[in-house]
Design a protein around this motif. Structure first.
Motif, mmCIF file in Angstrom:
data_model
loop_
_atom_site.group_PDB
_atom_site.id
_atom_site.type_symbol
_atom_site.label_atom_id
_atom_site.label_comp_id
_atom_site.label_asym_id
_atom_site.label_seq_id
_atom_site.Cartn_x
_atom_site.Cartn_y
_atom_site.Cartn_z
ATOM 1 N N PHE A 161 0.833 -1.197 0.000
ATOM 2 C CA PHE A 161 0.000 0.000 0.000
ATOM 3 C C PHE A 161 0.874 1.255 0.000
ATOM 4 O O PHE A 161 2.000 1.244 0.487
ATOM 5 N N GLU A 165 -2.285 6.733 5.765
ATOM 6 C CA GLU A 165 -2.891 5.562 6.381
ATOM 7 C C GLU A 165 -4.412 5.586 6.234
ATOM 8 O O GLU A 165 -5.068 6.577 6.557
ATOM 9 N N GLU A 170 -7.396 -0.703 3.714
ATOM 10 C CA GLU A 170 -6.384 -1.755 3.736
ATOM 11 C C GLU A 170 -6.948 -3.048 4.319
ATOM 12 O O GLU A 170 -6.738 -4.134 3.765
ATOM 13 N N ARG A 184 2.836 -0.636 4.197
ATOM 14 C CA ARG A 184 2.439 0.613 3.561
ATOM 15 C C ARG A 184 3.640 1.552 3.493
ATOM 16 O O ARG A 184 4.454 1.622 4.405
#
Length: 213
Positions: A161, A165, A170, A184
């Protein structure tokens, strides 16, 4: 002796951050790098960007099969240059090292009037690490990309990712697809070798764990 980890890094669309992701993975594994098609930015290509961002002395950079002048879809850029991209022209670089192959654009981007990026992926026969960037609609684009790969029987190494965030996105994508998450890439104002080195050290453990299985 364990075989080197070689895979294709693909994005769910354009401007997903594949080149920065490639630099992170290349640095984490001290892998070789290959961009089969470069469209536009020939003086500051993705190969040169990755070269500038990494710090290790092991990585080898393999030449692009096609270098096209205009920053367009490969099929359109090739037409302007008076060439036609042929799948038979692509050959995986010969290396005993890990290898990261970065696609030009998303999976369904055309290379010529008949072939898409996903056809090249299938021909090269490597698994895919799929980069997903968070934006409105990214869940849909991620799941469509996963479905396209699975429909063709192309192995998916996992998901990486990119961006701020977004736990809800996700978590849903990982739960729904059942794919491994390689974490990520958190955004920073400046992407430089120090940034890549820091993030690569975090990614290295996950990649090494996968390679050990």
């Amino acid at each position: 002796m364990r075989k080197p980890l070689q895979f294709i890094l693909a994005g769910i669309g354009t401007e997903i951050g594949k080149t920065v992701a490639s630099a992170l993975v290349v640095e984490a594994l001290q892998a070789d790098y290959w961009k089969p098609v470069q469209s536009g930015a020939l003086e500051d290509s993705d190969t040169e960007t990755v070269r500038r961002l990494i710090s290790n002395s092991v990585t080898r950079f393999h030449p692009e099969t096609y270098r096209l002048r205009e920053p367009l879809s490969p099929h359109a850029a090739a037409a302007l240059d008076g060439v036609e991209i042929s799948l038979t022209a692509f050959q995986l670089p010969q290396t005993a090292n890990h290898l990261v192959v970065e696609l030009a654009g998303g999976l369904m981007v055309p290379l010529n009037d008949r072939a898409l990026n996903i056809d090249l992926v299938q021909q090269l026969g490597l698994p895919v690490l799929l980069v997903s960037k968070h934006y409105l609609g990214s869940i849909n684009h991620t799941l469509l990309s996963v479905e396209a790969l699975q429909r063709r029987g192309i192995p998916i190494l996992g998901l990486l990712f990119n961006g701020p965030e977004t736990p809800a996105s996700e978590e849903f994508i990982v739960q729904y697809t059942g794919l491994k998450s390689f974490g990520r890439i958190a955004w920073e104002k400046e992407v430089n070798p120090a940034f890549v080195s820091r993030r690569a050290s975090q990614l290295r453990r996950l990649l090494e764990e996968y390679h050990a299985d």
